[in-house]
Every structure is written in structure tokens, then in C-alpha cells.
Enzyme design. Structure first.
Site, PDB file in Angstrom:
ATOM      1  N   LYS A 176       0.433  -1.039   0.047  1.00  0.00           N
ATOM      2  CA  LYS A 176       0.268   0.177  -0.053  1.00  0.00           C
ATOM      3  C   LYS A 176       0.903   1.487   0.121  1.00  0.00           C
ATOM      4  O   LYS A 176       1.917   1.487   1.158  1.00  0.00           O
ATOM      5  CB  LYS A 176      -1.013   0.421   0.992  1.00  0.00           C
ATOM      6  CG  LYS A 176      -1.871   1.073   1.583  1.00  0.00           C
ATOM      7  CD  LYS A 176      -2.146   1.452   0.264  1.00  0.00           C
ATOM      8  CE  LYS A 176      -3.213   2.800   0.535  1.00  0.00           C
ATOM      9  NZ  LYS A 176      -1.908   4.435   0.796  1.00  0.00           N
ATOM     10  N   GLU A 251       9.045   1.698  11.047  1.00  0.00           N
ATOM     11  CA  GLU A 251      10.639   2.957  10.733  1.00  0.00           C
ATOM     12  C   GLU A 251       9.513   3.780  10.662  1.00  0.00           C
ATOM     13  O   GLU A 251       8.579   4.541  10.097  1.00  0.00           O
ATOM     14  CB  GLU A 251      11.182   2.572   9.043  1.00  0.00           C
ATOM     15  CG  GLU A 251      12.615   3.612   9.415  1.00  0.00           C
ATOM     16  CD  GLU A 251      12.371   4.997   9.095  1.00  0.00           C
ATOM     17  OE1 GLU A 251      12.006   6.077   9.250  1.00  0.00           O
ATOM     18  OE2 GLU A 251      12.316   4.595   7.354  1.00  0.00           O
ATOM     19  N   CYS A 285      13.648  11.139   7.071  1.00  0.00           N
ATOM     20  CA  CYS A 285      13.144  10.630   8.465  1.00  0.00           C
ATOM     21  C   CYS A 285      14.404  11.035   9.455  1.00  0.00           C
ATOM     22  O   CYS A 285      14.398  10.518  10.236  1.00  0.00           O
ATOM     23  CB  CYS A 285      12.827   9.382   8.400  1.00  0.00           C
ATOM     24  SG  CYS A 285      13.250   7.831   7.253  1.00  0.00           S
ATOM     25  N   GLU A 384       9.504  15.705  15.162  1.00  0.00           N
ATOM     26  CA  GLU A 384      10.236  15.916  13.464  1.00  0.00           C
ATOM     27  C   GLU A 384       9.557  17.353  13.132  1.00  0.00           C
ATOM     28  O   GLU A 384       8.807  17.631  12.897  1.00  0.00           O
ATOM     29  CB  GLU A 384      10.053  15.150  13.344  1.00  0.00           C
ATOM     30  CG  GLU A 384      10.854  14.274  11.945  1.00  0.00           C
ATOM     31  CD  GLU A 384      10.233  13.516  11.564  1.00  0.00           C
ATOM     32  OE1 GLU A 384      11.267  12.183  11.128  1.00  0.00           O
ATOM     33  OE2 GLU A 384       8.941  12.860  12.163  1.00  0.00           O
TER      34      GLU A 384
END
Length: 481
Positions: A176, A251, A285, A384
Site C-alpha cells: 500500500k 521505521e 526521516c 520532527e
């Protein structure tokens, strides 16, 4: 050139539209124009993918490792042959400069080449028994059908890490991709089909992520879940997986600290950190994203960092001179603005950028931005940023710098710049992260394990460890008659 008209849902070895003919738009973030539509999978489509994957797993798991290896290697070869049209497709849906897209596709091909070799190295174990007529061994078998969910920031590399490892282990997979950039994953699936993967070994569905994930994870067909995404999404996927007792690899988000010690090559550190920070418009990331510079080196580091940032040229991928593309969506653009505003309200200094670059009336562009002397209470130091905004601050001692670097619940990557072997060793060991770069910021590579600790996830992708999460160890004890 490949486009969305060439693809769709990939189920049981072929492309198809959604059973209800529903579609979703994909937007070019550089122009805000619709560049295509992809199917909105229904529950019937998801169920068809599950049936196909179950059959595909039954076939693929019986293919011997050397044959699996040859087909995986062929996928990598096909991707390399198609880099130019694939890169154009990626840049259209993400806004990345073409050079970055080409680099990502090369890294994607490397994943298939790496796992083509790893599939031949799934070693078991022989255990010496206590009795002479007993034999004991551990073998590794594929876990089963894998549900793989990937993010939009690296729309080819992220799904490739999952698809290549799953296929290398002998699993089937249902992918997906992210709705913002699904075409790159579709291109990978087409390469898998062209390389001779059996029907059902690789499947792809697009549409509502929440509904698709819930239905896939609830199915007894799926035995493993792999996600690259945000921490909130990871919590929800973990909840679903726990309910149905599914194996997971995650992750999740990061907020990578950078510790620059006064004895480092400060000019080089600043140039490298700035170039890496603004790669992919800061949407990485493991991007270095919190910069702690020892007080004596702070001014020199800040000057060089700002000069490097200001030399970058924002623009669409169609401009050859552009070195920074747009953010992926308006949500990211507004978040970057909010982060800057909050930091300034907390007393930070605006050293470069700060808003959309002049002349950009369309697209989600944001100038490479540098904030100086940012206090730890600012949002950008605890959340973040996932955008082209770099917060700089200073520290006065090793212990202080390390305490601030480790203060957040994230633990994906961290970076250290120093000429001292002792400082490098102490800092690398003390950083609470899954990956550390010492005098280097480019960590991701096919042969190395990728993943984090704390709220940044669990398990590893890539390297020799990556295939292990797609295998189940089985202990066999045999008494000789």
C-alpha cells in the site's frame, strides 16, 4: 514515460481498476496541478488481493533460492534500464529534482541486487544434542504474506526495502503506497512482473489508508506487517497488529541530533550538514535536524551553514539548475511556517529564509531556512520538522550536549563531528539511536541495517539483518530409530 494510465491496482498478476471505479487525485507539488488519478480500492478489491497473495505465497515459497535470486536481480536490472522514465514519474509526483530521483532509483535497484544475494544466505543452525541418537537443528522459513505500508518522501526506496526483503525470504507481499506518490511503487511492481515473479507474489492496492490497513491486518492471510510512517500512524498499526498478533517491523519518525565538537573540521561539517539537511526539501526521516554546536565553534559553523543554505536554488524539477524542490503538500508548507514562527517567538534568530521564496506563487515551496540560538523549548527542537528548516544552538560540555541530544523520545539517527577518536567512540556509544554517522551524514545503503529505537520504531530493514524480519525460525528435533 510511465503514467498512472499504465497502472492501477495490481492483483493476481495484472493491473485493474477498482471494482467500484472510484479514483483519487495525485497532485504535482510544484504546480498544484492534478497529474493523474489512481484507483480507490474497495473491500472486495482488498479481499481479492488477499486471495491472490495467499496463492502467490504458496507458489513463491517453493521456488528455490538460486531461482529467487535470479528473478530479484532481474528486477534490479530492469529498474536501472528504466531510470530515466521512472525518475521523471517520481519527480512529477514528489517535486524532487531529477538528480535526486535518479539517485533514489539507483538505490532502489541496489535493494533488489542485495536481497538477490541474501536469499542464498538464509543459514540455519545445527545444535549438538546431549544424546548420540538425537539431531537438533534450527531452520528459517518465510513468515507468510506481508502487508507493506510505505511513505511518500522516498516513494521507491521505501517500498523496495520491504518488497525485496519479503520476496528474498520467500514471502508474498501486498503493498500500500502513500497516496501522494503511488506511481513509483507501481513502477516497481511492474518491474517485478516483467522479471517473472509468479502471479500473486506481489500485489498493490491504493486508496484509503486507514480502511485498507485495518482490513489487511485483520485478515488471517497476513502474517507480517511492515510500516514506514509517522509515530502516530505507527501506534495505530501496532494496536491493530497486537489485536491480531502479527509480526511487525516499523521505521517511524526521527529528529536526528547533530553534535559538532570544537575540534571538528567545522567548515566541512557545516557544508555537509546543510547539504544533507535540505536534501529532499528536508523531508528525510534520518535527516540531521537538531544542530548542537560546541560554543567555541558555533559562529563559524553558523556562517558556513547559512552560506551553503543560501546557495541552494529552489525550483521545479523541470529547471535543471534547481537544487531544492517543493514540500510534498500544503500541510508540510503550513507546518514549516508554523515552526519558524514559534521559534522566533521563543527568541530564536532568523539567519536565512523563513518563508516561501520570492516569485513562487504556486507550489509548496519554502526557502531553505536557518534558525540560530534556538531554545530547547521551541517546537522545532522537540517535534520532527520534516521540512527545510534547520535549528542551530550551542552546548558547552560533552555531558550537556549528550543529555540534550537524548532528551526526546525519538531514536532513529544521530551524527557526531570530531577529530578525536575518543570523543567519537564515547558519543557514538552514548547516543540513544539506531544509527550513528561520525563525520558523515549519508547513512542509508543497501548493505547496512536501517532502523531506530524508542519511538522511532523496531526491527531493521536493509543489510544482512533485514531479511530476518521476514523469516520464522523453526526448531527441529529428530530421534534416530
Amino acid at each position: 514515460m510511465y503514467g498512472y494510465d499504465d497502472f492501477g491496482l495490481f492483483i493476481g498478476g495484472g493491473w485493474r481498476a477498482a471494482s467500484a471505479r472510484g479514483t483519487r487525485q495525485v497532485v504535482d507539488p510544484a504546480t498544484e496541478e492534478v497529474i493523474g488519478r489512481v484507483p480507490d480500492a474497495t473491500d472486495d478489491d482488498i479481499d481479492a488481493a488477499l486471495v491472490a497473495a495467499a496463492a502467490g505465497f504458496a507458489t513463491w515459497r517453493r521456488v528455490q533460492p538460486w531461482d529467487r535470486s535470479a528473478r530479484l536481480r532481474r528486477v534490479g536490472d530492469l529498474i536501472r534500464e528504466r531510470i530515466e522514465p521512472y525518475a521523471l514519474l517520481m519527480s512529477m509526483e514528489t517535486g524532487k529534482p531529477l538528480g535526486e530521483s535518479r539517485g533514489e532509483w539507483r538505490a532502489t535497484a541496489d535493494q533488489f541486487e542485495w536481497y538477490a544475494e541474501e536469499t542464498k544466505r538464509i543459514y540455519g543452525q545445527t545444535i549438538e544434542a546431549r544424546e548420540s541418537d538425537v539431531r537438533m537443528a534450527v531452520i528459517h522459513q518465510p513468515v507468510g504474506v506481508v502487508a507493506a505500508f510505505s511513505a511518500w518522501n522516498f516513494p521507491a526506496l521505501l517500498p523496495a526495502r520491504k518488497i525485496a526483503a519479503a520476496l528474498g525470504a520467500g514471502c508474498a507481499v501486498i503493498v500500500k503506497p502513500a497516496g501522494e506518490a503511488p506511481g513509483s511503487a507501481m513502477a516497481i511492481v511492474q518491474a517485478c512482473a516483467d522479471a517473472g515473479m509468479p502471479e500473486g507474489a506481489v500485489n498493490l492496492v491504493t486508496g484509503d489508508s486507514r480502511r485498507i490497513s485495518a482490513r489487511l491486518i485483520a485478515s488471517p492471510v497476513v502474517r507480517k506487517v511492515s510500516l514506514t510512517g509517522s509515530v502516530p500512524v505507527g501506534r495505530e498499526i501496532l494496536r491493530l497488529a497486537a489485536t491480531h498478533v502479527k509480526k511487525v517491523t516499523m521505521e517511524l519518525g526521527g529528529h536526528a541530533p547533530v553534535l559538532v565538537f570544537a575540534d571538528a573540521d567545522v567548515e566541512r561539517a557545516a557544508e555537509l550538514c546543510a547539504a544533507t539537511k535540505f536534501r529532499n526539501c528536508g523531508q528525510v526521516c534520518i535527516s540531521p535536524s537538531r544542530f548542537y554546536v560546541e560554543e567555541g565553534a558555533y559562529d563559524a559553523f553558523a556562517r558556513r551553514f547559512v552560506a551553503t543554505a543560501e546557495a541552494l536554488r529552489p525550483g521545479p524539477y523541470t529547471e535543471e539548475q534547481a537544487s531544492v524542490g517543493p514540500l510534498a503538500n500544503r500541510r508540510g508548507l503550513e507546518n514549516a511556517r508554523a515552526m519558524v514562527s514559534d521559534a522566533l517567538e521563543h527568541g530564536a534568530e532568523l539567519l536565512a529564509g523563513g518563508d516561501q521564496p520570492a516569485g513562487f506563487n504556486r507550489g509548496f515551496f519554502f526557502a531553505p531556512t536557518v534558525l540560530g540560538r534556538v531554545p530547547d523549548a521551541a517546537r522545532i527542537m522537540v517535534e520532527e520538522p520534516f521540512g527545510p528548516v534547520a535549528p542551530l544552538t550551542s552546548f558547552s560540555s560533552f555531558d550537556e550536549g549528550m543529555a540534550r541530544a537524548n532528551a526526546l523520545p525519538f531514536g532513529l539517527a544521530g551524527y557526531v563531528f570530531t577529530r578525536s577518536l575518543a570523543t567519537a567512540a564515547r558519543a557514538s556509544e552514548a547516543l540513544e539511536v539506531g544509527m550513528v554517522g561520525v563525520n558523515d551524514t549519508m547513512l542509508a545503503t543497501a548493505e547496512a541495517p536501517f532502523g531506530g529505537i524508542k519511538e522511532s520504531g523496531m526491527g531493521r530493514e536493509g543489510g544482512a539483518l533485514g531479511i530476518r524480519d521476514y523469516l520464522e525460525p523453526k526448531y527441529v528435533k529428530t530421534r534416530l530409530l
